[in-house]
Design a protein around this motif. Structure first.
Motif, mmCIF file in Angstrom:
data_model
loop_
_atom_site.group_PDB
_atom_site.id
_atom_site.type_symbol
_atom_site.label_atom_id
_atom_site.label_comp_id
_atom_site.label_asym_id
_atom_site.label_seq_id
_atom_site.Cartn_x
_atom_site.Cartn_y
_atom_site.Cartn_z
ATOM 1 N N ARG A 19 66.708 -23.932 -47.779
ATOM 2 C CA ARG A 19 66.154 -24.885 -46.479
ATOM 3 C C ARG A 19 66.849 -24.527 -45.414
ATOM 4 O O ARG A 19 66.434 -24.644 -44.269
ATOM 5 C CB ARG A 19 66.717 -26.151 -47.276
ATOM 6 C CG ARG A 19 66.328 -27.294 -46.110
ATOM 7 C CD ARG A 19 66.941 -28.693 -46.105
ATOM 8 N NE ARG A 19 66.475 -29.457 -47.131
ATOM 9 C CZ ARG A 19 65.099 -30.322 -47.253
ATOM 10 N NH1 ARG A 19 64.716 -30.100 -45.976
ATOM 11 N NH2 ARG A 19 64.940 -31.028 -48.089
ATOM 12 N N ASP A 20 67.947 -23.822 -45.305
ATOM 13 C CA ASP A 20 68.692 -23.687 -44.128
ATOM 14 C C ASP A 20 67.966 -22.441 -43.611
ATOM 15 O O ASP A 20 67.931 -22.226 -42.328
ATOM 16 C CB ASP A 20 70.290 -23.272 -44.386
ATOM 17 C CG ASP A 20 70.847 -23.368 -43.359
ATOM 18 O OD1 ASP A 20 70.701 -24.147 -42.264
ATOM 19 O OD2 ASP A 20 71.962 -22.695 -43.084
ATOM 20 N N GLY A 55 59.283 -14.993 -47.573
ATOM 21 C CA GLY A 55 59.212 -15.575 -48.912
ATOM 22 C C GLY A 55 59.021 -17.112 -48.871
ATOM 23 O O GLY A 55 59.267 -17.839 -49.811
ATOM 24 N N PHE A 56 58.556 -17.521 -47.640
ATOM 25 C CA PHE A 56 58.405 -18.904 -47.340
ATOM 26 C C PHE A 56 56.900 -19.586 -47.640
ATOM 27 O O PHE A 56 56.709 -20.543 -47.580
ATOM 28 C CB PHE A 56 58.741 -19.262 -45.602
ATOM 29 C CG PHE A 56 59.981 -18.820 -45.555
ATOM 30 C CD1 PHE A 56 61.113 -18.892 -46.377
ATOM 31 C CD2 PHE A 56 60.428 -18.920 -43.901
ATOM 32 C CE1 PHE A 56 62.448 -18.395 -45.998
ATOM 33 C CE2 PHE A 56 61.626 -18.242 -43.564
ATOM 34 C CZ PHE A 56 62.752 -18.322 -44.577
ATOM 35 N N MET A 57 56.030 -18.519 -47.683
ATOM 36 C CA MET A 57 54.696 -19.072 -47.703
ATOM 37 C C MET A 57 54.176 -19.589 -49.046
ATOM 38 O O MET A 57 53.610 -20.644 -49.058
ATOM 39 C CB MET A 57 53.785 -17.599 -47.616
ATOM 40 C CG MET A 57 52.432 -17.986 -47.020
ATOM 41 S SD MET A 57 52.365 -18.749 -45.518
ATOM 42 C CE MET A 57 50.580 -18.974 -45.203
ATOM 43 N N LEU A 58 54.812 -18.929 -50.130
ATOM 44 C CA LEU A 58 54.480 -19.442 -51.479
ATOM 45 C C LEU A 58 55.524 -19.050 -52.557
ATOM 46 O O LEU A 58 55.288 -18.248 -53.354
ATOM 47 C CB LEU A 58 53.089 -18.663 -51.816
ATOM 48 C CG LEU A 58 51.968 -19.390 -52.697
ATOM 49 C CD1 LEU A 58 51.772 -20.897 -51.908
ATOM 50 C CD2 LEU A 58 50.675 -18.403 -52.941
ATOM 51 N N TYR A 74 61.002 -25.677 -54.042
ATOM 52 C CA TYR A 74 61.161 -24.825 -52.694
ATOM 53 C C TYR A 74 60.007 -24.771 -51.683
ATOM 54 O O TYR A 74 60.205 -24.651 -50.560
ATOM 55 C CB TYR A 74 61.369 -23.095 -53.231
ATOM 56 C CG TYR A 74 62.632 -22.962 -53.599
ATOM 57 C CD1 TYR A 74 63.523 -21.979 -53.035
ATOM 58 C CD2 TYR A 74 63.064 -23.204 -55.076
ATOM 59 C CE1 TYR A 74 64.935 -21.722 -53.625
ATOM 60 C CE2 TYR A 74 64.127 -23.096 -55.632
ATOM 61 C CZ TYR A 74 65.188 -22.388 -54.735
ATOM 62 O OH TYR A 74 66.541 -22.095 -55.395
ATOM 63 N N GLN A 75 58.608 -24.960 -52.451
ATOM 64 C CA GLN A 75 57.550 -25.020 -51.442
ATOM 65 C C GLN A 75 57.580 -26.574 -50.895
ATOM 66 O O GLN A 75 57.487 -26.441 -49.661
ATOM 67 C CB GLN A 75 56.211 -25.043 -52.457
ATOM 68 C CG GLN A 75 54.999 -25.425 -51.886
ATOM 69 C CD GLN A 75 54.523 -24.745 -50.747
ATOM 70 O OE1 GLN A 75 54.330 -25.119 -49.536
ATOM 71 N NE2 GLN A 75 54.423 -23.527 -51.120
ATOM 72 N N LEU A 76 58.015 -27.428 -51.446
ATOM 73 C CA LEU A 76 58.003 -28.878 -50.804
ATOM 74 C C LEU A 76 59.258 -28.571 -49.726
ATOM 75 O O LEU A 76 59.004 -29.502 -48.722
ATOM 76 C CB LEU A 76 58.389 -29.820 -51.903
ATOM 77 C CG LEU A 76 57.298 -29.941 -53.176
ATOM 78 C CD1 LEU A 76 57.580 -30.927 -54.053
ATOM 79 C CD2 LEU A 76 55.826 -30.376 -52.312
ATOM 80 N N ALA A 251 52.279 -36.452 -49.579
ATOM 81 C CA ALA A 251 53.252 -37.486 -49.747
ATOM 82 C C ALA A 251 54.478 -36.767 -48.945
ATOM 83 O O ALA A 251 55.404 -37.642 -48.258
ATOM 84 C CB ALA A 251 53.688 -37.959 -51.245
ATOM 85 N N VAL A 252 54.946 -35.554 -49.321
ATOM 86 C CA VAL A 252 56.233 -35.066 -49.088
ATOM 87 C C VAL A 252 56.084 -34.800 -47.423
ATOM 88 O O VAL A 252 57.153 -35.558 -46.708
ATOM 89 C CB VAL A 252 56.511 -33.876 -49.682
ATOM 90 C CG1 VAL A 252 57.730 -33.047 -49.101
ATOM 91 C CG2 VAL A 252 57.093 -33.896 -51.172
#
Ligand SMILES: Cc1cc2nc3c(=O)[nH]c(=O)nc-3n(C[C@H](O)[C@H](O)[C@H](O)COP(=O)(O)OP(=O)(O)OC[C@H]3O[C@@H](n4cnc5c(N)ncnc54)[C@H](O)[C@@H]3O)c2cc1C
Length: 257
Positions: A19-20, A55-58, A74-76, A251-252
């Motif tokens: 997340r950071d 590595g953030f897309m999927l 991780y996706q959320l 929702a997220v």
């Protein structure tokens, strides 16, 4: 460490580190451009390439297709961080649409598209809604007629997120009888595709940097092997199978807003 955030029960130190990283990347590489993206009504597709390489897309993409095989958390987290930075919902829709290919694609379809969706080389959208059909998906009238080794698609869609910038599009089309059993999902590579046209970018009261577009299909010829899952008439079932994930993915970011 992110002390200001309430720690969710599913959060662990690895997800927190991730997340950071996501938060820092968005602040450094994306946030400075947001005013321009809002003004023009879309985020250029090239932005997603380095985002994918990080590595953030999927992140939930299985390893055999070039992903990290991470949990959906991780996706959320990515969606949450994008939304906290006031970024629009392009990655949310990219993930939603990619899950159709992950869950229903043939092995050949997965090999063909998933690595590029993970790397950000491809951005994907899903086109259900039509000018005369929203909630009642059974009434979809965009038609895909079989012609030898191809489908020929005619119709129109509207309100399609990523519609202006995507280069892969899942289209819900009627291949058979009226009602829910006559629907199929067909995957289109949209670049330089004859008969495919992007109409207006629609103005909205929120998410001005998210491209929400009209799409038109005028005799678009698509190889028959791009029918998702390879079997006609499964479209409605596939939609109902994925809508719960779509609702959670809405929702997220809604909670983040
Ligand atoms: C920002 C944005 C992005 C979008 N992105 C996409 C996308 O990427 N892909 C895509 O396919 N679509 C997308 N959509 C379209 C969205 O899915 C539709 O707006 C939605 O399905 C509702 O359809 P509609 O707007 O035609 O409303 P309608 O179907 O006309 O519904 C209007 C209202 O009437 C209610 N209603 C309808 N039928 C009934 C009934 N039988 N009984 C009781 N109440 C009823 C509905 O609940 C709603 O409150 C997007 C929309 C927006 C605003």
């Amino acid at each position: 460490m992110l002390p200001q955030l309430h720690r969710q029960p599913w959060m662990d130190s690895d997800i927190e580190t991730f997340r950071d990283q996501v938060r820092r990347y968005i602040a450094a590489e994306m946030a400075p451009h947001l005013p321009v993206w809002r003004e023009q009504g879309y985020i250029p597709r090239e932005v997603w390439r380095p985002f994918g390489e990080m590595g953030f897309m999927l992140p939930e993409l299985p390893e055999e297709y070039g992903g990290a095989g991470a949990s959906l958390a991780y996706q959320l987290v990515v969606q949450d961080e994008l939304t906290r930075a006031e970024m629009p919902n392009n990655v949310t829709v990219h993930s939603i649409a990619s899950h159709y290919i992950m869950d229903f694609g043939t092995e050949a379809q997965k090999q063909r598209w998933l690595p590029k969706l993970g790397s950000g080389e491809m951005l994907v959208g899903i086109a259900m809604t039509e000018p005369g059909c929203g909630t009642d998906l059974k009434a979809i009238s965009t038609r895909a007629r079989r012609d030898g080794d191809h489908y020929v698609i005619d119709g129109a869609k509207t309100f399609i997120t990523n519609g202006f910038t995507c280069n892969l599009l899942i289209v819900v089309a009627r291949t058979g009888e009226a009602g829910s059993r006559g629907l199929s999902l067909i995957v289109l590579e949209t670049e330089n595709l004859p008969g495919f046209r992007v109409g207006r970018l629609l103005e909205k009261i929120g998410m001005p940097a998210s491209d929400t577009a009209e799409l038109f299909f005028d005799g678009v010829r698509v190889p028959a092997d791009q029918l998702l899952g390879g079997v006609e008439g499964h479209g409605f079932k596939q939609l109902m199978g994925q809508l719960p994930y779509e609702r959670m993915s809405i929702a997220v970011p809604a909670a983040a807003v």
